[in-house]
Design a protein around this motif. Structure first.
Motif, mmCIF file in Angstrom:
data_model
loop_
_atom_site.group_PDB
_atom_site.id
_atom_site.type_symbol
_atom_site.label_atom_id
_atom_site.label_comp_id
_atom_site.label_asym_id
_atom_site.label_seq_id
_atom_site.Cartn_x
_atom_site.Cartn_y
_atom_site.Cartn_z
ATOM 1 N N LEU A 8 41.259 -5.408 17.410
ATOM 2 C CA LEU A 8 40.539 -5.800 18.624
ATOM 3 C C LEU A 8 41.023 -4.972 19.808
ATOM 4 O O LEU A 8 40.221 -4.554 20.656
ATOM 5 N N ALA A 147 30.150 -8.272 19.934
ATOM 6 C CA ALA A 147 31.303 -9.119 19.616
ATOM 7 C C ALA A 147 30.828 -10.230 18.690
ATOM 8 O O ALA A 147 29.686 -10.690 18.792
ATOM 9 N N TRP A 170 33.228 -9.560 12.366
ATOM 10 C CA TRP A 170 34.185 -8.710 13.089
ATOM 11 C C TRP A 170 34.552 -7.480 12.259
ATOM 12 O O TRP A 170 34.636 -6.356 12.781
#
Length: 256
Positions: A8, A147, A170
């Motif tokens: 991330l 996202a 993700w």
């Protein structure tokens, strides 16, 4: 294998360094939902590390948005806050960089009055005309990144449990945006260079049509005269390169 937090962080770094290419002394504006706070904090951190003068975050909340469309009077959708429109316009004039994080539930407004949505879009379109001219003409640096949210994840992976679906989405985002490569920033720069080479080749050819053939496919797409091919990278009014769309759109394509 890197942890989720490390990936991330790298993703945020890509958005800042490649997506909008933040410059020293620049103002950075982040548009994001309240459900991606961790990512937004990392975007702000990397922006300041690159020398940003200030980072402004415009938060959206799905539940509050839904409440407004269900309960506010109709006239609330026929106007757009002048102070907000002027603020965006002023930031664009001063060369701010704009990062938009897409994560809202695709079914957020399902079942609401379409006339309200249309009225607000009309009001916003009029109020934000000048601001959007800065964006659409690439006078300023801007980028859109995706996202993983519960709503999107369940659309892409409908047969998976909620938590698993979010994790899988993700991972698809990280894979698509080259986060999993050894040097993602350099990988993006090479990718952009490759796209520019392809664009130059296609623009020299001036094809009249594209013909796709495969098993079960025989499709011809005619192209307009004087058409122009463009890559993902752009150059803003100050001469700085940026990547307007980090290609996560294929991840967010809904099953037909």
């Amino acid at each position: 294998m890197s942890s989720f937090t490390e990936k991330l962080n790298t993703y945020a770094q890509l958005a800042v360094e490649v997506g909008v290419n933040v410059q020293r002394g620049q103002h950075v504006v982040i548009n994001a939902s309240t459900d991606v706070r961790e990512l937004v904090r990392l975007l702000a951190k990397h922006s300041y590390e690159k020398g940003a003068k200030n980072v402004t975050v415009n938060w959206q909340d799905d539940e509050l948005s839904r409440l407004k469309y269900e309960m506010a009077p109709f006239e609330a959708f026929e106007e757009y806050p002048e102070w907000e429109a002027k603020g965006k316009e002023e930031l664009a004039k001063k060369g701010a960089a704009f990062i938009s994080v897409v994560s809202s539930d695709p079914d957020l407004l399902k079942g609401t009055d379409g006339k309200r949505i249309a009225a607000f879009q009309k009001a916003a379109g009029k109020a934000l005309h000048t601001y959007r001219q800065y964006i659409q003409s690439d006078k300023v640096s801007w980028t859109v990144i995706g996202a993983a949210s519960t709503g999107w994840a369940k659309k892409v992976f409908p047969d998976q449990p909620e938590e698993t679906a979010v994790q899988l989405l993700w991972e698809e985002i990280f894979k698509t945006t080259r986060v999993n490569e050894e040097n993602p920033v350099e990988a993006w720069k090479k990718h952009d260079q490759n796209l520019h080479e392809k664009v130059e080749h296609l623009n020299k050819k001036h094809y009249s049509a594209l013909h796709y053939q495969a098993e079960g496919t025989d499709l011809t797409i005619e192209l307009p005269k004087k058409h122009v091919w463009a890559g993902a990278g752009s150059v803003n009014e100050s001469g700085h390169e940026f990547m307007a769309n980090m290609p996560t759109e294929e991840v967010f394509t809904l099953p037909q």
